[in-house]
Motif scaffolding. Structure first.
Motif, mmCIF file in Angstrom:
data_model
loop_
_atom_site.group_PDB
_atom_site.id
_atom_site.type_symbol
_atom_site.label_atom_id
_atom_site.label_comp_id
_atom_site.label_asym_id
_atom_site.label_seq_id
_atom_site.Cartn_x
_atom_site.Cartn_y
_atom_site.Cartn_z
ATOM 1 N N LEU A 134 0.837 -1.198 0.000
ATOM 2 C CA LEU A 134 0.000 0.000 0.000
ATOM 3 C C LEU A 134 0.872 1.247 0.000
ATOM 4 N N TYR A 135 1.910 1.243 0.839
ATOM 5 C CA TYR A 135 2.778 2.409 0.958
ATOM 6 C C TYR A 135 3.796 2.480 -0.179
ATOM 7 N N GLY A 136 4.353 1.341 -0.559
ATOM 8 C CA GLY A 136 5.412 1.341 -1.565
ATOM 9 C C GLY A 136 4.926 1.419 -2.998
ATOM 10 N N SER A 137 3.641 1.059 -3.230
ATOM 11 C CA SER A 137 3.107 1.061 -4.594
ATOM 12 C C SER A 137 1.901 1.974 -4.756
ATOM 13 N N GLY A 138 1.397 2.532 -3.662
ATOM 14 C CA GLY A 138 0.256 3.450 -3.747
ATOM 15 C C GLY A 138 -1.054 2.749 -4.043
ATOM 16 N N LEU A 139 -1.202 1.500 -3.573
ATOM 17 C CA LEU A 139 -2.412 0.745 -3.871
ATOM 18 C C LEU A 139 -3.547 1.084 -2.910
ATOM 19 N N ARG A 140 -4.760 0.976 -3.409
ATOM 20 C CA ARG A 140 -5.925 0.922 -2.536
ATOM 21 C C ARG A 140 -5.968 -0.466 -1.911
ATOM 22 N N LEU A 141 -6.687 -0.602 -0.800
ATOM 23 C CA LEU A 141 -6.713 -1.878 -0.092
ATOM 24 C C LEU A 141 -7.233 -3.011 -0.978
ATOM 25 N N LEU A 142 -8.368 -2.802 -1.640
ATOM 26 C CA LEU A 142 -8.934 -3.870 -2.461
ATOM 27 C C LEU A 142 -8.074 -4.155 -3.688
ATOM 28 N N GLU A 143 -7.385 -3.148 -4.193
ATOM 29 C CA GLU A 143 -6.464 -3.393 -5.303
ATOM 30 C C GLU A 143 -5.358 -4.344 -4.880
ATOM 31 N N CYS A 144 -4.896 -4.195 -3.653
ATOM 32 C CA CYS A 144 -3.857 -5.081 -3.132
ATOM 33 C C CYS A 144 -4.405 -6.495 -2.961
ATOM 34 N N LEU A 145 -5.590 -6.616 -2.358
ATOM 35 C CA LEU A 145 -6.158 -7.933 -2.087
ATOM 36 C C LEU A 145 -6.513 -8.682 -3.365
ATOM 37 N N ARG A 146 -6.838 -7.945 -4.434
ATOM 38 C CA ARG A 146 -7.238 -8.578 -5.689
ATOM 39 C C ARG A 146 -6.069 -8.872 -6.623
ATOM 40 N N LEU A 147 -4.848 -8.611 -6.172
ATOM 41 C CA LEU A 147 -3.687 -8.924 -7.001
ATOM 42 C C LEU A 147 -3.612 -10.425 -7.278
ATOM 43 N N ARG A 148 -3.271 -10.770 -8.518
ATOM 44 C CA ARG A 148 -3.024 -12.170 -8.881
ATOM 45 C C ARG A 148 -1.505 -12.366 -9.008
ATOM 46 N N VAL A 149 -1.070 -13.599 -8.940
ATOM 47 C CA VAL A 149 0.358 -13.891 -9.032
ATOM 48 C C VAL A 149 0.940 -13.317 -10.322
ATOM 49 N N LYS A 150 0.201 -13.404 -11.418
ATOM 50 C CA LYS A 150 0.701 -12.963 -12.724
ATOM 51 C C LYS A 150 0.828 -11.442 -12.834
ATOM 52 N N ASP A 151 0.263 -10.705 -11.877
ATOM 53 C CA ASP A 151 0.306 -9.243 -11.950
ATOM 54 C C ASP A 151 1.645 -8.657 -11.509
ATOM 55 N N LEU A 152 2.531 -9.499 -10.980
ATOM 56 C CA LEU A 152 3.850 -9.032 -10.544
ATOM 57 C C LEU A 152 4.853 -9.220 -11.676
ATOM 58 N N ASP A 153 5.559 -8.155 -12.003
ATOM 59 C CA ASP A 153 6.596 -8.206 -13.041
ATOM 60 C C ASP A 153 7.914 -7.787 -12.390
ATOM 61 N N PHE A 154 8.682 -8.783 -11.930
ATOM 62 C CA PHE A 154 9.926 -8.490 -11.213
ATOM 63 C C PHE A 154 10.977 -7.889 -12.140
ATOM 64 N N ASP A 155 11.033 -8.344 -13.401
ATOM 65 C CA ASP A 155 12.049 -7.838 -14.332
ATOM 66 C C ASP A 155 11.836 -6.354 -14.624
ATOM 67 N N GLN A 156 10.577 -5.968 -14.826
ATOM 68 C CA GLN A 156 10.275 -4.563 -15.117
ATOM 69 C C GLN A 156 10.085 -3.736 -13.846
ATOM 70 N N ARG A 157 10.145 -4.405 -12.676
ATOM 71 C CA ARG A 157 9.987 -3.746 -11.383
ATOM 72 C C ARG A 157 8.674 -2.976 -11.319
ATOM 73 N N GLN A 158 7.603 -3.639 -11.737
ATOM 74 C CA GLN A 158 6.293 -3.011 -11.685
ATOM 75 C C GLN A 158 5.225 -4.066 -11.407
ATOM 76 N N LEU A 159 4.107 -3.608 -10.918
ATOM 77 C CA LEU A 159 2.954 -4.495 -10.788
ATOM 78 C C LEU A 159 1.786 -3.863 -11.532
ATOM 79 N N ILE A 160 0.896 -4.705 -12.014
ATOM 80 C CA ILE A 160 -0.239 -4.258 -12.792
ATOM 81 C C ILE A 160 -1.500 -4.352 -11.942
ATOM 82 N N VAL A 161 -2.188 -3.246 -11.825
ATOM 83 C CA VAL A 161 -3.471 -3.209 -11.129
ATOM 84 C C VAL A 161 -4.549 -3.437 -12.171
ATOM 85 N N ARG A 162 -5.292 -4.522 -12.042
ATOM 86 C CA ARG A 162 -6.342 -4.857 -13.004
ATOM 87 C C ARG A 162 -7.696 -4.373 -12.496
ATOM 88 N N GLN A 163 -8.428 -3.722 -13.376
ATOM 89 C CA GLN A 163 -9.789 -3.286 -13.057
ATOM 90 C C GLN A 163 -9.833 -2.509 -11.743
#
Length: 323
Positions: A134-163
């Protein structure tokens, strides 16, 4: 000749229309609740007998008599507009004569860097990892809870928030400090998923019609929730037994306890971390448009609120008493 079956009840029609439009379950529950209150307010008359005048009277009652917040009144309005447009096929006129609830101007509660670190240090396990996102990526609570494993991109150092809010996808930061903990969490998810599959389960809920387009995706590791619930549960819509994501109260209670333990006078919630993320990026000199994109704000004016809590402007002026 057998009689034709009775048509579905109005609220069942509303639920069906919301599901066709892929509205979230909590939105469905809220809309149905407001439509029920609207019907009761007008003496259980059918909404087809009512119109813009009655809708305006109900919404004005919410603002004047019930003194609801502006966001609450807007949700009730959205529910009734949906009812008349999508279910009754009688769209309301745009010119509704409503007394609108006042929308207060407020400044968000923001933690200092030291306070944010102190709260995080008080947490442990998955609560620490979620709050750090929440603090390091600026996520809303439900955005964090709804993350799927595939939404993490370690090589690009980013995560994708879906919907996210407004049904929009966005990319945001994946803090380097969390890579190791996130990989460990993925291993934990894999272990839980393998056990579910062995016991005859293992399918996760997929958004929209992906379960038909990708029939095997529901059992793939990539689609599993990053923070799964400890127990399987029954889907209230389909009746399927699945493993959903953690309930938001798990982190909400943990953050509240951490703030109390630190005897903080500020009101600290999960959303406070998102406010702090934005403010600290602006303090570090990052462009406000970049921060807007990371937060997923549609309008930069929404992001501008964080400039009011920076140590600039009035915050940088010293009182003559202090000089």
């Amino acid at each position: 000749m057998s009689e034709s079956p009775h048509p579905p009840k109005l609220l069942d029609q509303v639920r069906a229309a919301l599901r066709r439009k892929h509205y979230a379950l909590r939105t469905e529950e809220a809309y149905v609740g407001w439509i029920r209150r609207f019907i009761l307010f007008h003496g259980t008359r059918h909404p087809r007998e009512l119109g813009a005048t009655e809708v305006s009277a109900f919404l004005t009652h919410l603002a004047v008599e019930s003194e609801v917040a502006a966001s609450t009144q807007n949700q009730a309005l959205s529910a009734l507009l949906f009812l008349y447009r999508e279910v009754l096929l009688q769209p309301l006129s745009e010119d509704l004569r409503i007394t609108y609830a006042k929308r207060p101007t407020y400044l968000p509660t923001v933690l200092s860097r030291e306070e944010a670190r102190a709260v995080l240090a008080t947490l442990s396990g998955k609560q620490h990892l979620m709050a750090s996102l929440l603090y390091g990526s600026g996520l809303r609570l439900l955005e964090c809870l709804r993350l799927r494993v595939k939404d993490l991109d370690f090589d690009q150092r980013q995560l994708i928030v879906r919907q996210g809010k407004g049904a929009k996808d966005r990319a945001t930061l994946l803090p380097d400090q969390l890579h190791a903990a996130l990989r460990t969490q993925i291993t934990h998810v894999q272990s839980i998923h393998q056990r579910d599959v062995r016991e005859g389960f293992g399918e996760v809920e997929l958004p929209f019609a992906l379960d038909r387009k990708l029939p095997n995706a529901a059992r793939e590791l990539g689609w599993q929730y990053l923070f799964p619930a400890s127990q399987r549960s029954t889907d209230p819509r389909s009746g399927t037994i699945r493993r959903h994501h953690l309930d938001e109260s798990v982190l909400q209670k943990a953050v509240r306890r951490a703030a109390q333990q630190l005897q903080m006078t500020k009101r600290v919630t999960c959303h406070t971390f998102r406010h702090s993320f934005a403010t600290h990026l602006l303090e570090a000199g990052y462009d406000i448009r970049t921060v807007q994109e990371l937060l997923g704000h549609a309008d930069v004016q929404t992001t501008m609120i964080y400039t009011h809590v920076l140590q600039r402007g009035p915050g940088a002026v010293r009182s003559p008493l202090d000089t």
